[in-house]
Enzyme design. Structure first.
Site: not given
Ligand code: DGL
Length: 265
Positions: A6-7, A38-39, A69-71, A147, A178-180
Site C-alpha cells: 500500500d502507499s 497516492y490519491g 491499495c484500492n488506488t 497517516e 480505501c484501506t486507510h
C-alpha cells in the site's frame, strides 16, 4: 510467502485480515510511505508506482501478491496488471464479491480522488450488479489524517462527515474503498447511521487468498510478518501495533527508488 503493498498505513488493515485467516503464513508488507498519499497523483505516476511495488515484492520471491491499495487496483483497471510470477489479488474484485453478498442495490463508494476519477468502482459494480445505483465520492483529506495518527476526535469526524454529505440519504451499503478508511469506521457510523452497513473489501480479499493457499497446500512457514517502509520505521512500528495488534513488530527501512513525477493531480 504472501506479499502485500500500500502507499502507507492503510495496508495494515488488510494485513490484519490476512493474518486472522492465515496464522501460519509468512507475510511481507511494503508501505510506499515515501510517496503517500497516492490519491492526488496522476494516473501515469500511479501506474509506475504500482509496477515498482509489484516488481519489488515479486523479486523477493512471494507466491501471491495481495494488493492492499484500492488506488493501485483502480489504476490497474485502466492500465492492466504487470505480468509477474506471483498471483495478484485485486481488491476491487473482492469488493464486488462483498457487495454482491449483501444484495445492496443503492451503493455508496468512498475512496481517494484518484480511485474516484478512474471510475473503476462504478464500472465494476454496475457490471456485476445490473440495476444497482452507485454513488462515488472522493475523500481526499482522510488519508493524510490517518497517516498523521489523527484517527479520534473532531477533526477526522468532521472530515468523514464532509465526504459523506455528498452521498444520498438512503443507502443499502457503503464501501470503504480505501484501506486507510476502516480505522475511521466509527466516524462513518456517526455520519451515515448504524443502519448503513460498511463494507471493508479486505475481509473477502483475505478470504480469497486463504482459499488459494488452502487449495495449493500450505508450505511450512513460521507465521512471521516483515514490515518494510521507505518512510520512517520508528514512526511505523507503533501503528503496526495499533492497527494489527502485533506487539514488537519487525519493521525495516528501505530506501525509496527515485522517480521523476508529473506532480500532484
Ligand atoms: N490506501 C490506499 C487505497 O486503498 C491509498 C491511499 C493514498 O495513498 O491516497 O486507496
Amino acid at each position: 510467502m504472501i506479499g502485500l503493498f500500500d502507499s502507507g498505513l492503510g495496508g495494515l488493515t488488510v494485513v490484519r485480515r490476512v493474518r486472522e485467516l492465515l496464522p501460519r503464513a509468512d507475510l511481507l508488507f511494503f508501505a510506499d510511505q515515501a510517496h503517500v498519499p497516492y490519491g492526488d497523483r496522476t494516473p501515469d505516476d500511479l501506474d509506475r508506482l504500482m509496477r515498482a511495488n509489484i516488481a519489488w515484492l515479486d523479486a523477493r520471491g512471494v507466491d501471491r501478491i495481495v494488493v492492499a491499495c484500492n488506488t493501485s487496483c483502480a489504476i490497474a483497471d485502466t492500465y492492466g496488471w504487470p505480468t509477474v510470477r506471483a498471483e495478484i489479488f485485486d481488491l476491487i474484485d473482492s469488493a464486488v464479491i462483498a457487495v454482491r453478498r449483501t444484495n445492496a442495490r443503492r451503493i455508496g463508494v468512498v475512496a481517494t480522488a484518484a480511485t474516484i476519477r478512474s471510475g473503476a468502482y462504478g464500472r465494476r459494480l454496475r457490471a456485476a450488479l445490473p440495476g444497482s445505483e452507485v454513488w462515488e465520492v472522493a475523500a481526499p483529506t482522510l488519508v493524510p489524517l490517518v497517516e498523521a495518527g489523527k484517527i479520534a476526535g473532531d477533526e477526522p469526524r468532521a472530515a468523514v462527515a464532509e465526504a459523506c454529505a455528498h452521498l444520498p440519504r438512503e443507502l443499502d451499503a457503503v464501501v470503504l474503498a480505501c484501506t486507510h478508511f476502516p480505522v475511521l469506521a466509527e466516524h462513518f457510523t456517526a455520519a451515515l447511521g448504524a443502519h448503513v452497513p460498511q463494507i471493508d473489501p479486505a475481509l473477502v480479499q483475505a478470504e480469497r487468498v486463504a482459499q488459494a493457499v488452502e487449495r495449493a497446500g500450505m508450505t511450512a512457514e513460521a507465521g512471521r510478518t516483515r514490515y518494510v517502509t521507505n518512510g520512517d520505521a520508528a514512526l511505523f512500528a507503533p501503528n503496526v501495533a495499533r492497527i494489527t495488534g502485533e506487539a514488537n513488530p519487525s519493521v525495516e527501512e528501505f530506501a525509496a527508488p527515485a522517480f521523476e513525477f508529473d506532480g500532484r493531480a
